[in-house]
Design a protein around this motif. Structure first.
Motif, PDB file in Angstrom:
ATOM      1  N   THR A  26       0.812  -1.210   0.000  1.00 47.17           N
ATOM      2  CA  THR A  26       0.000   0.000   0.000  1.00 47.17           C
ATOM      3  C   THR A  26       0.849   1.265   0.000  1.00 47.17           C
ATOM      4  OG1 THR A  26      -0.125   0.134   2.409  1.00 47.17           O
ATOM      5  CG2 THR A  26      -1.836  -1.149   1.293  1.00 47.17           C
ATOM      6  N   GLY A  27       2.083   1.167   0.490  1.00 42.06           N
ATOM      7  CA  GLY A  27       2.955   2.336   0.568  1.00 42.06           C
ATOM      8  C   GLY A  27       2.648   3.243   1.746  1.00 42.06           C
ATOM      9  N   MET A  28       1.819   2.762   2.701  1.00 40.97           N
ATOM     10  CA  MET A  28       1.473   3.573   3.869  1.00 40.97           C
ATOM     11  C   MET A  28       2.720   3.828   4.720  1.00 40.97           C
ATOM     12  SD  MET A  28      -1.471   2.937   6.713  1.00 40.97           S
ATOM     13  CE  MET A  28      -0.534   2.145   8.007  1.00 40.97           C
ATOM     14  N   LEU A  29       2.946   5.084   5.079  1.00 38.61           N
ATOM     15  CA  LEU A  29       4.131   5.460   5.841  1.00 38.61           C
ATOM     16  C   LEU A  29       3.807   5.666   7.313  1.00 38.61           C
ATOM     17  CD1 LEU A  29       5.749   7.994   3.355  1.00 38.61           C
ATOM     18  CD2 LEU A  29       6.287   5.581   3.644  1.00 38.61           C
ATOM     19  N   THR A  30       4.803   5.388   8.157  1.00 34.90           N
ATOM     20  CA  THR A  30       4.692   5.568   9.599  1.00 34.90           C
ATOM     21  C   THR A  30       5.773   6.550  10.028  1.00 34.90           C
ATOM     22  OG1 THR A  30       3.950   3.281   9.797  1.00 34.90           O
ATOM     23  CG2 THR A  30       4.711   4.348  11.807  1.00 34.90           C
ATOM     24  N   GLU A  31       5.394   7.534  10.832  1.00 39.61           N
ATOM     25  CA  GLU A  31       6.322   8.573  11.272  1.00 39.61           C
ATOM     26  C   GLU A  31       6.917   8.213  12.629  1.00 39.61           C
ATOM     27  OE1 GLU A  31       6.193  13.388  12.090  1.00 39.61           O
ATOM     28  OE2 GLU A  31       4.526  12.407  11.079  1.00 39.61           O
ATOM     29  N   GLY A  32       8.192   8.564  12.837  1.00 38.34           N
ATOM     30  CA  GLY A  32       8.802   8.331  14.134  1.00 38.34           C
ATOM     31  C   GLY A  32      10.238   8.797  14.202  1.00 38.34           C
ATOM     32  N   ILE A  33      10.853   8.509  15.347  1.00 38.85           N
ATOM     33  CA  ILE A  33      12.251   8.870  15.612  1.00 38.85           C
ATOM     34  C   ILE A  33      13.076   7.587  15.624  1.00 38.85           C
ATOM     35  CG2 ILE A  33      13.838   9.967  17.255  1.00 38.85           C
ATOM     36  CD1 ILE A  33      11.812  11.932  16.144  1.00 38.85           C
ATOM     37  N   VAL A  34      14.218   7.599  14.918  1.00 39.79           N
ATOM     38  CA  VAL A  34      15.078   6.419  14.827  1.00 39.79           C
ATOM     39  C   VAL A  34      15.699   6.106  16.188  1.00 39.79           C
ATOM     40  CG1 VAL A  34      17.156   5.447  13.764  1.00 39.79           C
ATOM     41  CG2 VAL A  34      15.608   6.879  12.411  1.00 39.79           C
ATOM     42  N   LYS A  35      15.545   4.850  16.632  1.00 40.99           N
ATOM     43  CA  LYS A  35      16.196   4.373  17.849  1.00 40.99           C
ATOM     44  C   LYS A  35      17.453   3.586  17.486  1.00 40.99           C
ATOM     45  CE  LYS A  35      15.507   1.574  21.979  1.00 40.99           C
ATOM     46  NZ  LYS A  35      14.610   0.638  22.672  1.00 40.99           N
ATOM     47  N   ASP A  36      17.310   2.623  16.550  1.00 41.28           N
ATOM     48  CA  ASP A  36      18.435   1.783  16.121  1.00 41.28           C
ATOM     49  C   ASP A  36      18.456   1.692  14.607  1.00 41.28           C
ATOM     50  OD1 ASP A  36      19.114   0.850  18.825  1.00 41.28           O
ATOM     51  OD2 ASP A  36      17.243  -0.286  18.702  1.00 41.28           O
ATOM     52  N   VAL A  37      19.669   1.649  14.022  1.00 39.98           N
ATOM     53  CA  VAL A  37      19.834   1.406  12.591  1.00 39.98           C
ATOM     54  C   VAL A  37      20.124  -0.079  12.437  1.00 39.98           C
ATOM     55  CG1 VAL A  37      21.178   1.966  10.534  1.00 39.98           C
ATOM     56  CG2 VAL A  37      20.694   3.737  12.223  1.00 39.98           C
ATOM     57  N   LEU A  38      19.300  -0.797  11.666  1.00 41.53           N
ATOM     58  CA  LEU A  38      19.421  -2.243  11.540  1.00 41.53           C
ATOM     59  C   LEU A  38      20.184  -2.689  10.293  1.00 41.53           C
ATOM     60  CD1 LEU A  38      15.785  -3.151  12.634  1.00 41.53           C
ATOM     61  CD2 LEU A  38      17.827  -2.963  14.051  1.00 41.53           C
ATOM     62  N   THR A  39      20.280  -1.824   9.284  1.00 41.29           N
ATOM     63  CA  THR A  39      21.038  -2.156   8.072  1.00 41.29           C
ATOM     64  C   THR A  39      22.528  -2.039   8.371  1.00 41.29           C
ATOM     65  OG1 THR A  39      19.273  -1.380   6.625  1.00 41.29           O
ATOM     66  CG2 THR A  39      21.476  -1.498   5.666  1.00 41.29           C
ATOM     67  N   ASN A  40      23.279  -3.087   8.034  1.00 43.39           N
ATOM     68  CA  ASN A  40      24.726  -3.076   8.284  1.00 43.39           C
ATOM     69  C   ASN A  40      25.523  -2.450   7.140  1.00 43.39           C
ATOM     70  OD1 ASN A  40      24.728  -4.280  10.860  1.00 43.39           O
ATOM     71  ND2 ASN A  40      24.416  -6.285   9.932  1.00 43.39           N
TER      72      ASN A  40
END
Length: 64
Positions: A26-40
């Motif tokens: 659907t492409g629905m976006l969620t807004e927030g503040i980054v806690k952890d970066v999971l991509t290495n």
């Protein structure tokens, strides 16, 4: 402008919009503040995967 596909542009504390795995169709976006970066890796073509402060996991689509 910061790029949502480059890891160094998405440090913890960044205000972002992410797309959750279940919302990719659907492409629905969620807004927030980054806690952890999971991509290495240094970059990712579909967006850097992060965990937001509320626990939501998704790929960054927009950086504020």
């Amino acid at each position: 402008m910061k790029n949502s596909t480059i890891r160094k542009d998405v440090p913890p504390g960044t205000h972002v919009m992410v797309v959750k795995k279940e919302d990719q169709r659907t492409g629905m976006l969620t807004e927030g503040i980054v806690k952890d970066v999971l991509t290495n890796s240094a970059n990712h073509p579909r967006g850097i995967k992060v965990r937001l402060e509320d626990g939501t996991v998704g790929r960054v689509q927009k950086i504020f």
